[in-house]
Write a protein that holds these residues in place. Structure first.
Motif, PDB file in Angstrom:
ATOM      1  N   TRP A   1       0.789  -1.147  -0.087  1.00  0.00           N
ATOM      2  CA  TRP A   1      -0.039  -0.129  -0.064  1.00  0.00           C
ATOM      3  C   TRP A   1       0.917   1.299  -0.088  1.00  0.00           C
ATOM      4  O   TRP A   1       0.668   2.109  -0.537  1.00  0.00           O
ATOM      5  N   LEU A   2       2.051   1.332   0.771  1.00  0.00           N
ATOM      6  CA  LEU A   2       2.651   2.520   0.719  1.00  0.00           C
ATOM      7  C   LEU A   2       3.593   2.511  -0.695  1.00  0.00           C
ATOM      8  O   LEU A   2       3.779   3.469  -1.031  1.00  0.00           O
ATOM      9  N   ASP A   3       3.477   1.236  -1.287  1.00  0.00           N
ATOM     10  CA  ASP A   3       4.276   1.097  -2.748  1.00  0.00           C
ATOM     11  C   ASP A   3       3.401   2.111  -3.541  1.00  0.00           C
ATOM     12  O   ASP A   3       3.964   2.936  -4.428  1.00  0.00           O
ATOM     13  N   ASP A   4       2.089   2.001  -3.304  1.00  0.00           N
ATOM     14  CA  ASP A   4       0.942   2.735  -4.355  1.00  0.00           C
ATOM     15  C   ASP A   4       1.158   3.965  -4.064  1.00  0.00           C
ATOM     16  O   ASP A   4       0.955   5.048  -4.854  1.00  0.00           O
ATOM     17  N   ALA A   5       1.352   4.437  -2.864  1.00  0.00           N
ATOM     18  CA  ALA A   5       1.455   5.913  -2.286  1.00  0.00           C
ATOM     19  C   ALA A   5       2.882   6.562  -3.054  1.00  0.00           C
ATOM     20  O   ALA A   5       2.848   7.706  -3.515  1.00  0.00           O
ATOM     21  N   ARG A   6       3.865   5.744  -2.829  1.00  0.00           N
ATOM     22  CA  ARG A   6       5.022   6.281  -3.709  1.00  0.00           C
ATOM     23  C   ARG A   6       4.873   6.595  -5.216  1.00  0.00           C
ATOM     24  O   ARG A   6       5.471   7.289  -5.858  1.00  0.00           O
ATOM     25  N   ARG A   7       4.121   5.754  -5.843  1.00  0.00           N
ATOM     26  CA  ARG A   7       4.006   5.815  -7.267  1.00  0.00           C
ATOM     27  C   ARG A   7       3.155   7.009  -7.619  1.00  0.00           C
ATOM     28  O   ARG A   7       3.250   7.548  -8.863  1.00  0.00           O
ATOM     29  N   LEU A   8       2.200   7.530  -6.466  1.00  0.00           N
ATOM     30  CA  LEU A   8       1.632   8.873  -6.820  1.00  0.00           C
ATOM     31  C   LEU A   8       2.530   9.938  -6.402  1.00  0.00           C
ATOM     32  O   LEU A   8       2.213  11.053  -6.403  1.00  0.00           O
ATOM     33  N   ASN A   9       3.720   9.916  -6.320  1.00  0.00           N
ATOM     34  CA  ASN A   9       4.680  10.837  -5.892  1.00  0.00           C
ATOM     35  C   ASN A   9       4.450  11.418  -4.665  1.00  0.00           C
ATOM     36  O   ASN A   9       4.694  12.643  -4.197  1.00  0.00           O
ATOM     37  N   THR A  10       3.939  10.654  -3.681  1.00  0.00           N
ATOM     38  CA  THR A  10       3.719  11.038  -2.327  1.00  0.00           C
ATOM     39  C   THR A  10       5.286  11.111  -1.665  1.00  0.00           C
ATOM     40  O   THR A  10       5.889  10.169  -1.603  1.00  0.00           O
ATOM     41  N   PRO A  11       5.467  12.314  -1.131  1.00  0.00           N
ATOM     42  CA  PRO A  11       6.767  12.619  -0.499  1.00  0.00           C
ATOM     43  C   PRO A  11       7.106  11.921   0.585  1.00  0.00           C
ATOM     44  O   PRO A  11       8.461  11.737   0.760  1.00  0.00           O
ATOM     45  N   ALA A  12       6.344  11.468   1.526  1.00  0.00           N
ATOM     46  CA  ALA A  12       6.503  10.982   2.711  1.00  0.00           C
ATOM     47  C   ALA A  12       5.532   9.986   3.107  1.00  0.00           C
ATOM     48  O   ALA A  12       4.310   9.977   2.922  1.00  0.00           O
ATOM     49  N   THR A  13       5.947   8.695   3.523  1.00  0.00           N
ATOM     50  CA  THR A  13       5.234   7.551   4.013  1.00  0.00           C
ATOM     51  C   THR A  13       5.684   7.241   5.571  1.00  0.00           C
ATOM     52  O   THR A  13       6.877   7.428   5.858  1.00  0.00           O
ATOM     53  N   LEU A  14       4.757   6.743   6.129  1.00  0.00           N
ATOM     54  CA  LEU A  14       4.961   6.265   7.387  1.00  0.00           C
ATOM     55  C   LEU A  14       4.137   4.975   7.668  1.00  0.00           C
ATOM     56  O   LEU A  14       3.227   4.628   7.325  1.00  0.00           O
ATOM     57  N   ARG A  15       5.253   4.012   8.417  1.00  0.00           N
ATOM     58  CA  ARG A  15       4.613   2.559   8.770  1.00  0.00           C
ATOM     59  C   ARG A  15       4.410   2.626  10.083  1.00  0.00           C
ATOM     60  O   ARG A  15       5.140   2.989  10.780  1.00  0.00           O
ATOM     61  N   LYS A  16       2.981   2.170  10.395  1.00  0.00           N
ATOM     62  CA  LYS A  16       2.396   2.126  11.716  1.00  0.00           C
ATOM     63  C   LYS A  16       3.394   0.917  12.502  1.00  0.00           C
ATOM     64  O   LYS A  16       3.334  -0.091  11.712  1.00  0.00           O
ATOM     65  N   PRO A  17       3.472   1.056  13.626  1.00  0.00           N
ATOM     66  CA  PRO A  17       3.416   2.256  14.588  1.00  0.00           C
ATOM     67  C   PRO A  17       4.675   3.308  14.253  1.00  0.00           C
ATOM     68  O   PRO A  17       5.568   2.954  13.808  1.00  0.00           O
ATOM     69  N   PHE A  18       4.264   4.515  14.689  1.00  0.00           N
ATOM     70  CA  PHE A  18       5.152   5.497  14.466  1.00  0.00           C
ATOM     71  C   PHE A  18       4.664   6.511  15.690  1.00  0.00           C
ATOM     72  O   PHE A  18       3.962   6.711  16.445  1.00  0.00           O
ATOM     73  N   GLY A  19       5.772   7.207  15.698  1.00  0.00           N
ATOM     74  CA  GLY A  19       5.666   8.268  17.051  1.00  0.00           C
ATOM     75  C   GLY A  19       5.572   9.724  16.287  1.00  0.00           C
ATOM     76  O   GLY A  19       5.595  10.119  15.330  1.00  0.00           O
ATOM     77  N   PRO A  20       5.408  10.611  17.623  1.00  0.00           N
ATOM     78  CA  PRO A  20       5.189  12.030  17.063  1.00  0.00           C
ATOM     79  C   PRO A  20       6.067  12.777  16.320  1.00  0.00           C
ATOM     80  O   PRO A  20       6.070  13.372  15.500  1.00  0.00           O
ATOM     81  N   ASP A  21       7.388  12.358  16.514  1.00  0.00           N
ATOM     82  CA  ASP A  21       8.670  12.951  15.789  1.00  0.00           C
ATOM     83  C   ASP A  21       8.624  12.530  14.304  1.00  0.00           C
ATOM     84  O   ASP A  21       8.913  13.130  13.367  1.00  0.00           O
TER      85      ASP A  21
END
Length: 142
Positions: free
Chosen positions: A105-125
């Motif tokens: 799913w994140l690969d799909d986002a990258r193909r749309l030129n999404t500059p940033a992706t996050l994989r859960k879990p992630f923190g505030p920083d």
């Protein structure tokens, strides 16, 4: 759970100005949306929420957002459909996509030129760092 997020606390003083930047947080989880909005507001953003595809589309087409943070799968909408809706809104927001599911799913986002992706879990920083990156990229396309 899936999401798109941007910015890191260590970058808050050197990043793009956040005062007045409207952020749309789109995720099917009410508790996660609330948590993300709290972090963003504490960092100086103005945050709005969308829980469903119809709410996401309605808000995106009726308001201007400087940043969109979204799950890769929102009830009734996937990241590819969201990309078309964002394109239809005819402005260039920063975009961050987050996902707790398949890395594809994140690969799909990258193909749309999404500059940033996050994989859960992630923190505030990590959220804030992704936001900073997305805003930097969005500002460069204006």
């Amino acid at each position: 759970m899936n999401c798109l997020i941007i910015c890191v606390r260590s970058h808050l003083s050197s990043g793009p100005a956040r005062n007045g930047i409207q952020v749309l947080v789109a995720d099917g989880s009410e508790s996660l949306r609330g948590l993300l909005c709290d972090v963003l507001r504490d960092a100086g953003f103005a945050a709005d929420e969308a829980a469903t595809a119809s709410e996401f589309k309605r808000k995106l087409l009726s308001q201007r957002f400087g940043l969109i943070i979204m799950d890769t799968v929102l009830p009734g909408l996937d990241v590819r459909d969201a990309g078309q809706t964002i394109s239809d809104s005819q402005h260039c927001p920063g975009i961050v996509v987050m996902s707790g599911g398949s890395p594809y799913w994140l690969d799909d986002a990258r193909r749309l030129n999404t500059p940033a992706t996050l994989r859960k879990p992630f923190g505030p920083d990590e959220l804030l760092a992704a936001a900073h990156l997305a805003l930097t990229v969005a500002n460069s396309c204006r």
